[in-house]
Write an enzyme that holds these catalytic residues in place. Sequence first.
Site, PDB file in Angstrom:
ATOM      1  N   CYS A 175       4.504   7.162   7.642  1.00 42.44           N
ATOM      2  CA  CYS A 175       4.468   5.691   7.680  1.00 42.44           C
ATOM      3  C   CYS A 175       5.829   5.059   7.983  1.00 42.44           C
ATOM      4  CB  CYS A 175       3.910   5.145   6.367  1.00 42.44           C
ATOM      5  SG  CYS A 175       2.145   5.490   6.192  1.00 42.44           S
ATOM      6  N   ARG A 200       4.562  15.126   7.789  1.00 40.41           N
ATOM      7  CA  ARG A 200       4.883  14.319   8.978  1.00 40.41           C
ATOM      8  C   ARG A 200       6.315  13.794   8.838  1.00 40.41           C
ATOM      9  NH1 ARG A 200      -0.551  10.645   9.182  1.00 40.41           N
ATOM     10  NH2 ARG A 200      -0.233  10.725   6.918  1.00 40.41           N
ATOM     11  N   ASN A 229       7.211  -2.409   4.747  1.00 42.45           N
ATOM     12  CA  ASN A 229       7.795  -1.091   5.016  1.00 42.45           C
ATOM     13  C   ASN A 229       9.226  -1.216   5.545  1.00 42.45           C
ATOM     14  OD1 ASN A 229       5.756   0.392   4.020  1.00 42.45           O
ATOM     15  ND2 ASN A 229       4.974   1.150   5.961  1.00 42.45           N
ATOM     16  N   LYS A 282       7.707   5.723  11.531  1.00 44.03           N
ATOM     17  CA  LYS A 282       6.987   5.248  12.735  1.00 44.03           C
ATOM     18  C   LYS A 282       6.710   3.754  12.628  1.00 44.03           C
ATOM     19  CE  LYS A 282       2.368   5.272  11.233  1.00 44.03           C
ATOM     20  NZ  LYS A 282       1.471   4.120  11.194  1.00 44.03           N
ATOM     21  N   PHE A 301      -1.504  -0.585   1.290  1.00 46.58           N
ATOM     22  CA  PHE A 301      -0.140  -0.349   0.799  1.00 46.58           C
ATOM     23  C   PHE A 301      -0.043   0.899  -0.080  1.00 46.58           C
ATOM     24  CE2 PHE A 301      -0.854  -4.877   1.454  1.00 46.58           C
ATOM     25  CZ  PHE A 301       0.163  -5.177   2.347  1.00 46.58           C
TER      26      PHE A 301
HETATM   27  P1  NAD Z   1      -4.489  10.527   9.036  1.00 46.47           P
HETATM   28  O1  NAD Z   1      -4.030  11.105  10.310  1.00 46.47           O
HETATM   29  O2  NAD Z   1      -4.395  11.311   7.777  1.00 46.47           O
HETATM   30  O3  NAD Z   1      -6.042  10.113   9.183  1.00 46.47           O
HETATM   31  C1  NAD Z   1      -6.589   9.524  10.314  1.00 46.47           C
HETATM   32  C2  NAD Z   1      -8.026  10.061  10.485  1.00 46.47           C
HETATM   33  O4  NAD Z   1      -8.691   9.338  11.499  1.00 46.47           O
HETATM   34  C3  NAD Z   1      -8.073  11.532  10.893  1.00 46.47           C
HETATM   35  O5  NAD Z   1      -8.879  12.249   9.956  1.00 46.47           O
HETATM   36  C4  NAD Z   1      -8.705  11.500  12.289  1.00 46.47           C
HETATM   37  O6  NAD Z   1      -9.501  12.631  12.563  1.00 46.47           O
HETATM   38  C5  NAD Z   1      -9.537  10.239  12.192  1.00 46.47           C
HETATM   39  N1  NAD Z   1      -9.924   9.656  13.471  1.00 46.47           N
HETATM   40  C6  NAD Z   1      -9.184   9.507  14.607  1.00 46.47           C
HETATM   41  N2  NAD Z   1      -9.905   8.886  15.551  1.00 46.47           N
HETATM   42  C7  NAD Z   1     -11.123   8.610  15.017  1.00 46.47           C
HETATM   43  C8  NAD Z   1     -12.295   7.961  15.493  1.00 46.47           C
HETATM   44  N3  NAD Z   1     -12.365   7.454  16.729  1.00 46.47           N
HETATM   45  N4  NAD Z   1     -13.352   7.861  14.668  1.00 46.47           N
HETATM   46  C9  NAD Z   1     -13.305   8.382  13.417  1.00 46.47           C
HETATM   47  N5  NAD Z   1     -12.216   8.993  12.902  1.00 46.47           N
HETATM   48  C10 NAD Z   1     -11.140   9.109  13.698  1.00 46.47           C
HETATM   49  O7  NAD Z   1      -3.732   9.136   8.907  1.00 46.47           O
HETATM   50  P2  NAD Z   1      -3.481   8.282   7.564  1.00 46.47           P
HETATM   51  O8  NAD Z   1      -2.227   8.711   6.912  1.00 46.47           O
HETATM   52  O9  NAD Z   1      -4.738   8.251   6.757  1.00 46.47           O
HETATM   53  O10 NAD Z   1      -3.183   6.850   8.195  1.00 46.47           O
HETATM   54  C11 NAD Z   1      -4.212   6.049   8.716  1.00 46.47           C
HETATM   55  C12 NAD Z   1      -3.672   4.645   8.928  1.00 46.47           C
HETATM   56  O11 NAD Z   1      -3.339   4.090   7.660  1.00 46.47           O
HETATM   57  C13 NAD Z   1      -2.373   4.581   9.745  1.00 46.47           C
HETATM   58  O12 NAD Z   1      -2.367   3.397  10.506  1.00 46.47           O
HETATM   59  C14 NAD Z   1      -1.288   4.511   8.690  1.00 46.47           C
HETATM   60  O13 NAD Z   1      -0.114   3.911   9.155  1.00 46.47           O
HETATM   61  C15 NAD Z   1      -1.989   3.663   7.649  1.00 46.47           C
HETATM   62  N6  NAD Z   1      -1.493   3.856   6.280  1.00 46.47           N
HETATM   63  C16 NAD Z   1      -1.313   5.111   5.806  1.00 46.47           C
HETATM   64  C17 NAD Z   1      -0.837   5.289   4.503  1.00 46.47           C
HETATM   65  C18 NAD Z   1      -0.530   6.657   3.981  1.00 46.47           C
HETATM   66  O14 NAD Z   1       0.155   6.735   2.949  1.00 46.47           O
HETATM   67  N7  NAD Z   1      -0.994   7.740   4.597  1.00 46.47           N
HETATM   68  C19 NAD Z   1      -0.594   4.170   3.696  1.00 46.47           C
HETATM   69  C20 NAD Z   1      -0.858   2.893   4.201  1.00 46.47           C
HETATM   70  C21 NAD Z   1      -1.305   2.751   5.505  1.00 46.47           C
END
Ligand code: NAD
Length: 432
Positions: A259, A329, A207, A262, A148
């Site tokens: 977030c 994004r 969300n 999407k 979160f």
């Molecule tokens: P992001 O795109 O910043 O990071 C994702 C990472 O995963 C990238 O660095 C990518 O290279 C890597 N990746 C992709 N495929 C891979 C694999 N097979 N093996 C290893 N690494 C791999 O995305 P994010 O913002 O960190 O979000 C990640 C997840 O967390 C999403 O589901 C998002 O909804 C959730 N989330 C994000 C936030 C936020 O504030 N950013 C908060 C809560 C939840």
Amino acid sequence: MKMSVIGTGYLGATHAGAMAELGHEVLGVDVDENKVALLASGQVPFFEPGLPELLSKHVTSGALRFTTSVQEATAFADLHFVCVGTPQRSGSNAADLTYVNDAFRSLLQHVRPGAVVVGKSTVPVGTAGALAVDVRAAGAQLVWNPEFLREGFAVEDTLRPDRLVMGAEDDAALTTLQQAYAPILAAGTPLVITDFATAELVKVAANSFLATKISFINAMAEICETTGADVTQLATAIGHDDRIGPKFLRAGLGFGGGCLPKDIRAFMARAEELGVDQAVSFLKNIDDINLRRRARTVDLALEMCAGSFAGRRVAVLGAAFKPDSDDIRDSPALDVADAIQRGGAAVHVYDPQAMGNAKNVHPTLAYSSSALEACDGADAVLHLTEWREFRELRPADLAAVVRQRNILDGRSILDAATWRDAGWQFRALGRP
Ligand code: NAD
């Protein structure tokens, strides 16, 4: 404890640093070699307050390392957090689970029997139940532990979350995860232990609620705009009711980022697959209200430019989807900037942190190295991301460089009286 964090973007890099801070030995894994090289040298490839200090501290101590090899992770640890992205699928509202599926597939090829795999990505309900079959077949156990954190407060939110949610079928796996979070739980953080489906839904429900609250006040802003009422006063007044509360009631340009947009769309798509789309059909309205605020901002800018963007110069203050982040994004600010540029204006953008990302994704916009430079010769100034430095801009300083004293506050944070007293035409969403 030894653990790996697979996917080291905004969520994973922060989680890896926070786990090291809790006293664990952490190996971060990512498929992006450049990201891994930067992180391994203690640098952070994106802007997140406090994270560079946290990562460099633990990289230096040796508690935190990074690699591109999943095999190295499975040889190193028996606890793995999966934090890869789940973006919107192109051409559809649904979540793209390619990265989650790839990450699980490569992890499960090498994982040691008895290991615990923890899913932290935001996924459609039912994903964990399906993945658990493969995880068990590999001799491991799955826990779903949604995240979160808020960008801009990610380190604080990860080390001091307002709750932990764990969905699981296996008690031993739950115990392992609770041991990993022991200092956080010892601090009294509420823990909700539940099944996979509920854990997945908690995240998208939260969300959806937050998006609804933002779009609710923005819907009131639409009404205020045709009635002459003031949405900021309306929000203050309804926020005094403690059943409603004042948070997330600031009318403006609406939500964006990687977030909320999407996640509500993926929730609608998943509900449709499950035949319960009626239950969340209101989210379509939430999304529409949100996008209408962007269109309304463009309309107000057009009014300020006397009905035509041709030959006009517009300053856009802000590119990140929110302050204290460089994440662009689904950025409302850049969406508006693009639309105004398409209308024929020269758009000059400035953001304290997100310029690099913005230039990569929106190369045709013009970029300035300061707010004042962006405003130089402007016919209209649009305040679209509420960075502190924009709040502190002085009307007289801007008046000295603009062509026309027109300012639009897309974030309901500037003091209208101060700007009007200095001779500016001040407009804001939902306000007279
Ligand atoms: P992001 O795109 O910043 O990071 C994702 C990472 O995963 C990238 O660095 C990518 O290279 C890597 N990746 C992709 N495929 C891979 C694999 N097979 N093996 C290893 N690494 C791999 O995305 P994010 O913002 O960190 O979000 C990640 C997840 O967390 C999403 O589901 C998002 O909804 C959730 N989330 C994000 C936030 C936020 O504030 N950013 C908060 C809560 C939840």
